[in-house]
Write a protein that holds these residues in place. Structure first.
Motif, PDB file in Angstrom:
ATOM      1  N   ASP A   1      -1.087  -0.211  -5.396  1.00  0.00           N
ATOM      2  CA  ASP A   1      -1.238   0.911  -4.463  1.00  0.00           C
ATOM      3  C   ASP A   1       0.106   1.316  -3.880  1.00  0.00           C
ATOM      4  O   ASP A   1       0.412   2.504  -3.728  1.00  0.00           O
ATOM      5  CB  ASP A   1      -2.204   0.511  -3.340  1.00  0.00           C
ATOM      6  N   ILE A   2       0.915   0.293  -3.513  1.00  0.00           N
ATOM      7  CA  ILE A   2       2.250   0.598  -2.983  1.00  0.00           C
ATOM      8  C   ILE A   2       3.072   1.349  -4.037  1.00  0.00           C
ATOM      9  O   ILE A   2       3.773   2.329  -3.735  1.00  0.00           O
ATOM     10  CB  ILE A   2       2.952  -0.701  -2.542  1.00  0.00           C
ATOM     11  N   TYR A   3       2.969   0.918  -5.280  1.00  0.00           N
ATOM     12  CA  TYR A   3       3.727   1.573  -6.369  1.00  0.00           C
ATOM     13  C   TYR A   3       3.250   3.015  -6.578  1.00  0.00           C
ATOM     14  O   TYR A   3       4.066   3.928  -6.756  1.00  0.00           O
ATOM     15  CB  TYR A   3       3.577   0.749  -7.641  1.00  0.00           C
ATOM     16  N   ASP A   4       1.938   3.222  -6.565  1.00  0.00           N
ATOM     17  CA  ASP A   4       1.406   4.576  -6.781  1.00  0.00           C
ATOM     18  C   ASP A   4       1.788   5.514  -5.656  1.00  0.00           C
ATOM     19  O   ASP A   4       2.009   6.716  -5.889  1.00  0.00           O
ATOM     20  CB  ASP A   4      -0.123   4.522  -6.925  1.00  0.00           C
ATOM     21  N   GLN A   5       1.849   4.988  -4.415  1.00  0.00           N
ATOM     22  CA  GLN A   5       2.104   5.847  -3.271  1.00  0.00           C
ATOM     23  C   GLN A   5       3.589   6.048  -2.984  1.00  0.00           C
ATOM     24  O   GLN A   5       4.008   7.127  -2.566  1.00  0.00           O
ATOM     25  CB  GLN A   5       1.414   5.271  -2.026  1.00  0.00           C
ATOM     26  N   THR A   6       4.353   4.997  -3.185  1.00  0.00           N
ATOM     27  CA  THR A   6       5.784   5.086  -2.830  1.00  0.00           C
ATOM     28  C   THR A   6       6.723   4.994  -4.004  1.00  0.00           C
ATOM     29  O   THR A   6       7.880   5.416  -3.917  1.00  0.00           O
ATOM     30  CB  THR A   6       6.145   3.962  -1.851  1.00  0.00           C
TER      31      THR A   6
END
Length: 820
Positions: free
Chosen positions: A472-477
């Motif tokens: 999720d962190i990778y997809d968002q940031t």
């Protein structure tokens, strides 16, 4: 109808059979059966094979070819529910066909009819010679009319030069029979909707590589032009594209037994024979397997109708050519002269004859017609073809009523433009279907995660991230948190997240390249390039390059245009010959008055030699876009340079023949230059005359000024003289008056003198008395002066010595006289 005695050559009945045998139905049946047999079967060169080939080409040309071929190539046999495909055919081939057909259909042309028989040519030569004589004698005739006082303007055209005469004979000269025939041809084409027939012929030449039409004279409707489907056409072997060497031809089509009944002559087919034909076709072509033989009388039609009248059967409507000899006998008579008689076929002169006989054989050819009912032993409406057309110069020959053209013919067949495109159209269709598959199977863009590197990643507060949280962190940031070292201190591999491409990139580009490649091959094999196929041209392409590409494309399809013009020209020739026969022999002439108009038919009828005139036909094509642009550029240049009038440009634009239009442009420019030079010379003469008149006016003005000056000087002299005379007269009058005044003055002087003397004397006397008194009274000096002035005697006494008071009197009197 069978006749085993008919000899055959190459399975056809002998062409050397007597005319009596050829006129029999047995001969015609044998010939038509062999014609059909040649085209029977299922091979590529058979009628069925040609139908399959033409129907397939027409399916591709309309974009309605079968999709089963593509399903088998994609290995989609069986269940196709999982394939999300649109099986509709691409309209690539229809686009190319429409570009060719529509472009050629819109091409304008003009049919020129010229009489080429001896009578018409002699008249044309005579009229040209008359115009040439008028051209030579133009100045003489003009001067003669002037001297004769004939002020009427010349309405007849008189050329200026030989070039203008030749151009007039090519463009404007028309004999009345030629004009009437051109109008009649135009009317016949309109009555037969030839523009639609022409469009069908052009489409057949493009799609099937073959076009067929037929002309005939209907006894009740006149001249007819019929379109013939080439898929149903059979013919003899030919090596010529225009197929003028055909010996036989026909078309295979279906008819109902009711239609055959109406075509039969009385007693030609009995009812039992019609029933036999119906039984042979039962269960075929969607016909019922059985029928009733009883009939029902139709009172409206006037004959009985049967159940099998609706049965469809296959027939062959054909013609074949036959040569025979016209036997002529030249026989002498008792008067020593001879007569020529036509004899029947097989005639032999008597062995013993009183008069000399001479037999001559004139070869001729005719066509036999007939309708062969396929699969039976029956032929109807058989016999010599009525209303055969014959040229006046070749009366022994007659052309085939079927008009055929097969461009690029080889062994009586060829390959059309659509057949050239079909293999590559299949490849384009397959590429299109596979592109749909690629799009349907394409997955979204994703990433691969190495979970080992994403485990035990600390948050900094003693807690750890789960792999899903890191995703999720990778997809968002776009940031990646992972462990470089494992629990044992070892170093992990590469970055744990790797991007994955979707499935549409490389495959789609390859399929698009295949699509464009096959589309370019279609352009290459047909010659329809981007400059002609309605594709957006490159913005980097030069205009001249695009024009050259368009010209090259037009040349690639020139054979189609040539074929259509050949068919149109021959149709017009047949119509001309049929109309001549109608005017001479047929009662249809009255109907054509209503069809073509009274003026046309009256012009045709007035020509006594119209039926024997021979006409040559020539199609003049309108210039194409490139020729029009080049020609218009020449016209605009001439207009800008004032070498051409506007009305001349309008007339030249109306000429469809480019060569004649250029000749007309040259002549009009030359004539206009001559007129401009003549006008310039006339202007120069006018200017010279005006200058001469101006100089003359100036000379007259100068002379008038000189005359005015001389007159003024003379008037001044006269005035001076008059003034001098008046002055002299005045002096004379003044002298006379002065003399009179002097005389009067002398008289007055004497009178005054006398009176003055008397008065002076009185004054003196009085003065003396007053002086005495004054002396006595001692008066002043002034009183004495006054007395002296009033008394002349005193004056003399007071005057100086030696001067007399009278000495100044004349002077004073003269001054008085002058004053008077």
């Amino acid at each position: 109808m069978r006749n085993n005695k008919i000899e055959t050559i190459g399975q056809y009945p002998s062409p050397f059979a007597p005319k009596k045998v050829k006129d029999s139905k047995a001969y015609g049946l044998r010939y038509f059966k062999q014609m059909y047999k040649e085209w029977a079967g299922q091979g590529q060169s058979s009628l069925a094979g040609r139908k399959r080939r033409f129907n397939l080409a027409r399916a591709y040309a309309s974009g309605s070819q079968s999709i089963e071929k593509y399903k088998s190539l994609l290995n989609t046999s069986g269940d196709q529910s999982y394939m999300n495909l649109d099986w509709s055919n691409l309209s690539i081939v229809p686009k190319f066909v429409d570009v060719i057909v529509n472009g050629l259909t819109e091409q304008e042309y003009e049919m020129k009819v010229s009489a080429i028989d001896k009578t018409s040519i002699n008249k044309k030569i005579k009229d040209r010679s008359s115009l040439f004589v008028n051209m030579i004698n133009k100045d003489f005739n003009k001067e003669f009319n002037r001297l004769a006082g004939n002020s009427q303007t010349q309405k007849e055209f008189i050329p200026e030069t030989s070039e203008e005469l030749d151009l007039y004979m090519s463009l404007n000269y028309k004999q009345k029979n030629e004009i009437a025939m051109e109008q009649a041809l135009s009317g016949i084409k309109e009555l037969n909707d030839y523009h639609e027939v022409r469009a069908q012929l052009l489409r057949d030449l493009t799609v099937c590589g073959m076009a067929v039409s037929k002309t005939y004279t209907d006894p009740s409707r006149g001249i007819k032009i019929k379109y013939v489907d080439p898929a149903n056409f059979i013919h003899s072997y030919s090596k010529s594209p225009d197929c003028k060497d055909l010996f036989h031809a026909g078309e295979v089509r279906t008819m109902t037994i009711g239609e055959i009944r109406r075509l039969c002559k009385p007693g030609e087919l009995s009812e039992n024979e019609l029933q036999e034909i119906a039984r042979s076709s039962a269960g075929k072509r969607k016909n019922p397997n059985s029928f009733s033989s009883s009939g029902i009388f139709n009172s409206e039609l006037g004959y009985e109708e049967y159940e099998y009248d609706a049965f469809t059967i296959e027939i062959m409507d054909g013609v074949f050519k036959s040569d025979y000899n016209i036997i002529l006998e030249k026989k002498e008579n008792k008067y020593g002269t001879s007569n020529t008689y036509r004899k029947k076929d097989g005639y032999k002169p008597p062995k013993r004859s009183k008069y000399k006989r001479e037999i001559t054989k004139q070869p001729a050819s005719i066509y036999y017609k007939g309708i062969y009912i396929v699969g039976t032993e029956y032929v109807i409406d058989y016999g010599p073809l009525e209303n055969m057309v014959r040229k006046k110069s070749t009366l022994d020959d007659t052309p085939c009523p079927y008009i055929v053209y097969i461009p690029n013919i080889h062994n009586s067949t060829n390959k059309s433009l659509v057949e050239r495109m079909m293999p590559f159209a299949d490849q384009i269709q397959l590429a299109h279907l596979k592109m749909q598959l690629v799009i349907a199977k394409a997955r979204p863009k994703g990433a691969a995660f190495e979970l080992g590197a994403l485990e035990n990643v600390g948050k900094g507060d003693g807690a750890t991230f789960t792999p899903l949280e890191l995703q999720d962190i990778y997809d968002q940031t776009g940031n990646i948190y992972y462990r470089r070292q494992d629990d044992e201190g070892g170093v992990s591999g590469p970055i744990p997240i790797q991007e994955l491409e979707n499935g549409i990139g490389r495959d789609m580009n390859s399929l698009i390249a295949i699509y464009n490649h096959n589309l370019q091959i279609i352009r290459d094999v047909t010659g329809i390039n981007e400059a002609r196929d309605a594709t957006q041209p490159s913005n980097k392409a030069l205009i001249g390059t695009q024009k050259l590409a368009l010209m090259a494309s037009n040349n690639a399809t020139k054979h189609i245009n040539r074929g259509e013009l050949s068919i149109t020209t021959r149709i017009a020739e047949h119509c001309v010959l049929r109309l001549q026969d109608i005017v001479k022999y047929s009662p249809l002439k009255k109907k054509y008055v209503a069809m073509l108009g009274e003026a046309v038919m009256e012009s045709i009828s007035m020509g006594k030699d119209f039926h024997i005139n021979e006409f040559g036909l020539k199609i003049t094509m309108a210039p194409d876009e490139e020729e029009r642009q080049a020609f218009e550029q020449n016209i605009q240049m001439s207009l800008q340079q004032k070498e051409l009038r506007l009305e001349d440009a309008i007339f030249i634009r109306s000429i469809k023949n480019t060569k004649l239009a250029n000749q007309c442009l040259i002549i009009r420019r030359k004539k206009y230059q001559e007129e401009a030079q003549a006008q310039m010379q006339q202007q120069q003469q006018s200017q010279q005359q005006a200058q001469a008149q101006k100089e003359q006016a100036e000379m007259q003005k100068i002379q008038a000024e000189k005359q005015l000056e001389a007159r003024t000087a003379m008037d001044i002299e006269n005035l001076k003289h008059q003034n001098e005379m008046a002055r002299l007269q005045l002096e004379y009058d003044l002298k006379i008056k002065l003399k009179e005044s002097e005389n009067q003055g002398l008289a007055d002087k004497e009178k005054i003198k006398v009176e003055g003397s008397n008065k002076v004397q009185e004054t003196a006397n009085k003065g003396k008395m007053d002086l005495k008194e004054s002396n006595n009274n001692e008066q002043p000096l002034d009183a004495n002066i006054d007395i002296a002035m009033s008394d002349p005697g005193l004056i003399n006494e007071l005057a100086p010595d030696g001067e007399s008071p009278e000495a100044n009197m004349p002077e004073q009197m003269g001054g008085l006289d002058m004053m008077m």
